[in-house]
Design a protein around this motif. Sequence first.
Motif, short mmCIF file in Angstrom:
data_model
loop_
_atom_site.label_atom_id
_atom_site.label_comp_id
_atom_site.label_asym_id
_atom_site.label_seq_id
_atom_site.Cartn_x
_atom_site.Cartn_y
_atom_site.Cartn_z
N MET A 1 0.50 -1.45 -0.30
CA MET A 1 0.23 0.12 -0.11
C MET A 1 0.80 0.85 -0.23
O MET A 1 1.81 1.74 0.74
N GLU A 2 0.64 2.22 -0.87
CA GLU A 2 1.67 3.00 -1.15
C GLU A 2 1.02 4.29 0.41
O GLU A 2 0.22 4.17 0.72
N GLU A 3 2.14 4.64 0.24
CA GLU A 3 1.40 5.70 1.64
C GLU A 3 -0.01 6.87 1.22
O GLU A 3 0.04 7.11 0.73
N LEU A 4 -0.45 6.50 2.66
CA LEU A 4 -2.18 7.43 2.89
C LEU A 4 -1.70 9.04 3.31
O LEU A 4 -0.64 9.04 4.82
N ALA A 5 -1.58 9.67 3.59
CA ALA A 5 -2.33 11.20 3.81
C ALA A 5 -2.77 10.80 5.14
O ALA A 5 -3.36 9.76 4.96
N ASN A 6 -3.02 11.40 6.77
CA ASN A 6 -2.87 11.21 7.81
C ASN A 6 -3.80 12.22 8.02
O ASN A 6 -5.26 11.48 8.59
N LYS A 7 -4.94 12.89 6.82
CA LYS A 7 -6.07 13.56 6.68
C LYS A 7 -7.36 12.99 5.83
O LYS A 7 -6.37 12.70 4.75
N TYR A 8 -8.08 12.61 6.09
CA TYR A 8 -9.21 11.99 4.86
C TYR A 8 -8.98 13.44 4.22
O TYR A 8 -9.91 13.82 4.46
N ASN A 9 -9.47 13.32 2.36
CA ASN A 9 -10.09 14.40 1.48
C ASN A 9 -10.92 14.05 1.30
O ASN A 9 -10.91 13.02 0.12
N PRO A 10 -12.07 14.20 1.38
CA PRO A 10 -13.42 13.80 0.42
C PRO A 10 -13.68 14.37 -0.87
O PRO A 10 -14.41 13.22 -1.35
N ALA A 11 -13.40 15.71 -0.43
CA ALA A 11 -13.52 16.34 -2.00
C ALA A 11 -12.76 15.55 -3.41
O ALA A 11 -13.41 15.61 -4.03
N GLU A 12 -12.21 15.20 -2.70
CA GLU A 12 -10.95 14.01 -4.14
C GLU A 12 -11.69 12.72 -4.14
O GLU A 12 -12.08 12.74 -5.66
N VAL A 13 -12.64 12.20 -3.46
CA VAL A 13 -13.67 11.06 -3.92
C VAL A 13 -14.62 11.42 -3.72
O VAL A 13 -15.41 9.26 -4.90
N GLU A 14 -15.44 11.52 -3.61
CA GLU A 14 -17.11 11.73 -3.63
C GLU A 14 -17.51 11.86 -5.17
O GLU A 14 -18.58 10.92 -5.91
N SER A 15 -16.84 12.71 -5.72
CA SER A 15 -17.49 12.81 -7.85
C SER A 15 -17.57 11.65 -8.16
O SER A 15 -18.36 10.68 -8.82
N LYS A 16 -15.61 11.44 -7.86
CA LYS A 16 -15.42 9.95 -8.34
C LYS A 16 -16.68 8.70 -8.65
O LYS A 16 -16.94 7.77 -9.40
N TRP A 17 -16.95 8.60 -7.06
CA TRP A 17 -17.61 7.23 -7.35
C TRP A 17 -19.75 7.93 -7.39
O TRP A 17 -19.87 7.15 -8.13
N TYR A 18 -19.21 8.81 -7.33
CA TYR A 18 -21.21 9.06 -7.64
C TYR A 18 -21.34 9.05 -9.65
O TYR A 18 -21.88 8.13 -10.15
N GLU A 19 -20.31 9.36 -9.71
CA GLU A 19 -19.44 9.33 -10.93
C GLU A 19 -19.92 7.85 -11.88
O GLU A 19 -20.91 7.08 -12.84
N TYR A 20 -18.37 6.52 -10.62
CA TYR A 20 -19.20 5.56 -10.73
C TYR A 20 -20.41 4.69 -10.54
O TYR A 20 -20.81 3.02 -11.40
#
Length: 889
Positions: A1-20
């Motif tokens: 697993m690559e390095e994950l940020a220690n804060k969750y960033n919702p903006a990055e993932v929300e539109s991606k999954w809604y599209e999916y």
Amino acid sequence: MEELANKYNPAEVESKWYEYWLKNDFFKSKPDGREPYTIVIPPPNVTGVLHMGHMLNNTIQDILIRRARMMGKNACWAPGTDHASIATEAKVVNKLAQEGIKKSDLTRDQFLEHAWEWTHKHGGIILEQLKKLGASCDWDRTAFTMDETRSKSVIKVFCDLYKKGLIYRGVRMVNWDPQALTALSDEEVIYKEENSKLFYLKYYVVDDSSEPAKEGEVIHEDAKGRYAVVATTRPETIMGDTAMCINPNDPKNQWLKGKKVIVPIVNRVIPVIEDDYVDVEFGTGCLKVTPAHDVNDYMLGEKYNLQTIDIFNDNGTLSEAAGIYIGKDRFEVRKEIEKDLQDANLLEKVEAYTNKVGYSERTHVVIEPKLSMQWFLKMEHLAKTALEPVMKDELKFYPAKYKNTYRNWLENIKDWCISRQLWWGHRIPAYFLPEGGFVVAETEDEAVKLAQEKSGNSSLTINDLRQDEDCLDTWFSSWLWPISLFDGINNPGNEEIKYYYPTSVLVTGPDIIFFWVARMIMSGYEYEGDMPFKSVYFTGIVRDKIGRKMSKSLGNSPDPLELIEKFGADGVRMGMMLSAPAGNDILFDEALCEQGRNFNNKIWNAFRLVKGWSVNKSLEQSQSSKIATEWFQEQLNKTIAEINDCFEKYRISEALMAVYKLFWDEFSSWYLEMVKPAYQQPIDEKTYNQTLDFFETLLKLLHPFMPFITEELYQNIKERSEKESIMVSLLPTGKEIKDILITKMETTKNIIAGIRNIRAEKGISPRETFNMFFKGDFDESNNAIIMKLANIDGIATYNGNNDNCVSFIVGTTEISIPLGNNINAEEEIAKMENEIKYLEGFLVSVEKKLNNEKFVANAKPEVVENERKKKADAESKIATLKANIASLK
RNA sequence: GGUCUUAUAGCUCAGCUGGUUCAGAGCACCUGCCUUACAAGCAGGGGGUCAUAGGUUCGAAUCCUAUUGGGACCACCA
């Protein structure tokens, strides 16, 4: 697993999954063999924008629909918008006014063109905003109350009700909105308390005989003669007075019986009539009767056959019929007439007075009661069928208290004024014949045919007919929504209506229980012979944190989209739900969204931890991990049962709290700490896999509440195939619960907390290890857990040689930690003596109960048994404490 | 004016058919900790005569009555 940020960033993932989700058609529903779960959205105004109320309402719907989908049901959430006739028409009129165009300068068709243009430009924005929230609506089903299918349904229903004799036309006193220039239903009028004035006017008596006053009579007299005094809040309506009314049993006004009086300024002579409607106590007991401008006066007018003089124009200015002040606004005239009365010495006095004034819900202007020709729907029959199912809980209300409100309205129902003098809406399908009379028909062709039959004139064409100018009340289309969305009016018994109707639940605010909920129930029984929904969930009103309603003018309403940007959709959804028990108002505070965001972050970091572990396949599972996994499985089962129970009762915020605590406390704080390998050490495969399974189950439980982060982690926790998604995975079903493991772990947690507490109090580092001793009943099966989490070297029975111990009691077991020189004997003794004191007090109360013969005789045996146990436990604790004190001394 | 509803920790609320889930939760607060998943965090802790007054009962936060204070809806007197 690559390095994950220690804060969750919702903006990055929300539109991606809604599209999916959209791409994979996960929101779509078609009738099939599965059990349906249907929700129809309360259609927001087509040109509206998302506010906090929508956020709450739609979050709840999405939670319910996502959960149903994950329970294997065929979930269908049908979206749409409402044409909102008055509100939208008002907006269009305003917009045109800004361009210098008056509505009255346009033809109906021209106006409608503007309205449609406006609708297309601003329409549906709100639906796009709902997508940001994560709403899993079947967008292909998006409907509009004025689209073809829905319009046809409305017209068909109107004609049908007309044929059934339930719709009629008549002159009635209606609530007139002088700005929108339309009638309103009673429900659209809001009464507000106001500081106004009560004017006392002089009505001189004609042909006064000047007989002396009899006992009890109160006669007013001045140089001009005798006069009656009438109290009114609306002096500007005196031009419409056609009688004065007294109560026949009013002693002080007996002298007025059979007399005639003169309306001030107007100088018209009107009769004095008698009716016990008049309140003897109010004012002077004399009432001016203005049948055209007051509901009660109208009733008197009907009863005594009085003339009605309509002194107002539709826009609230004085009409020709008033004779004076013509063309001036009603409030203007009120001021003027006060002065004129004063000047003419016809005003006896003016008092300050508070009364309630009706305002238009949409345009906020003062309603004018007005006589006009309107269309009405008879409600008696509809109300009757709609009442029983709710009272019998066949159709359930959550919370149930609204059943009362519902019954009250239905039992006192009045006919529904369904016509509106507007253009934006469904035009009433009534056609007037040249020689008078009208026909009601679904189409123009049919209208012509009916008109020909009715008039006996077979050469009549559509051009000879004049369609009614009025539109139908917006709610006359909304009340069909659960049926018309599935085209059940135009195509009765079609596959969709049979499958999806009755819908599962309606989520809405209690403010529209009459406007909408009750009427949908009526139409449901009338047209489908069944309830439109099995349950109604009433949400509360969203208020700010100090309890004020959110409103534009107060500026206390946050922009939902900004909140989503700041905290993520999942965070905001959680913020809404944390404080939203069914039917209670929610006091919204951004801090709640912050809590939601923090929770997202917690989940994110737990994921980082687990994904960071390296697995060593040859490692055996440790004892502590074995215990931990077995226990957590039970804890999970228990919470699942709890959540199921909450959802059944629509206690959604409680369900969320249960899963919140499960994840944060049980899973993160306890379970993960139990199985966590030492720094940079690998974990055994068995524990690892079980942990991933637990994590996945937790994500599923969280998904309805927080769809985005759970999808993101679900996709990353394991290899997923192309079209997999958490939103179409299945929720775990409840399993049998072995409470024993949970109870045992609770004891273990108490012991660990006790040891940590000692460390905190004595300032001992968590890194420093020591032994632990116990005395009394002690189950050693969780020892490995205690050693790991409390950093203990060894656990043994107390051998009496460890004098310098600090002790605490869990249940009836004494736990001792040897601290060598760290201990302050006096402090420990004082603490224990305090506890003994408390226990002795407790013992007294228990003994008192047990010595009470009536208690022992009447209470249930298990209750008595419990008291005995309490007594024994307390006694044993006291003994232990006393022994400890002795040893320390 | 009528009907309904409600009063539990600083805040928001659970507490079901009276009795060990009976005084609870979350947040806020206080005290230690930047301990290698997370300071948006960890560990620990302190907060309540269950609005007031009566009553029923062996026993009341829980049932009844009254009072007081919130809230909602309906009706409306000019």
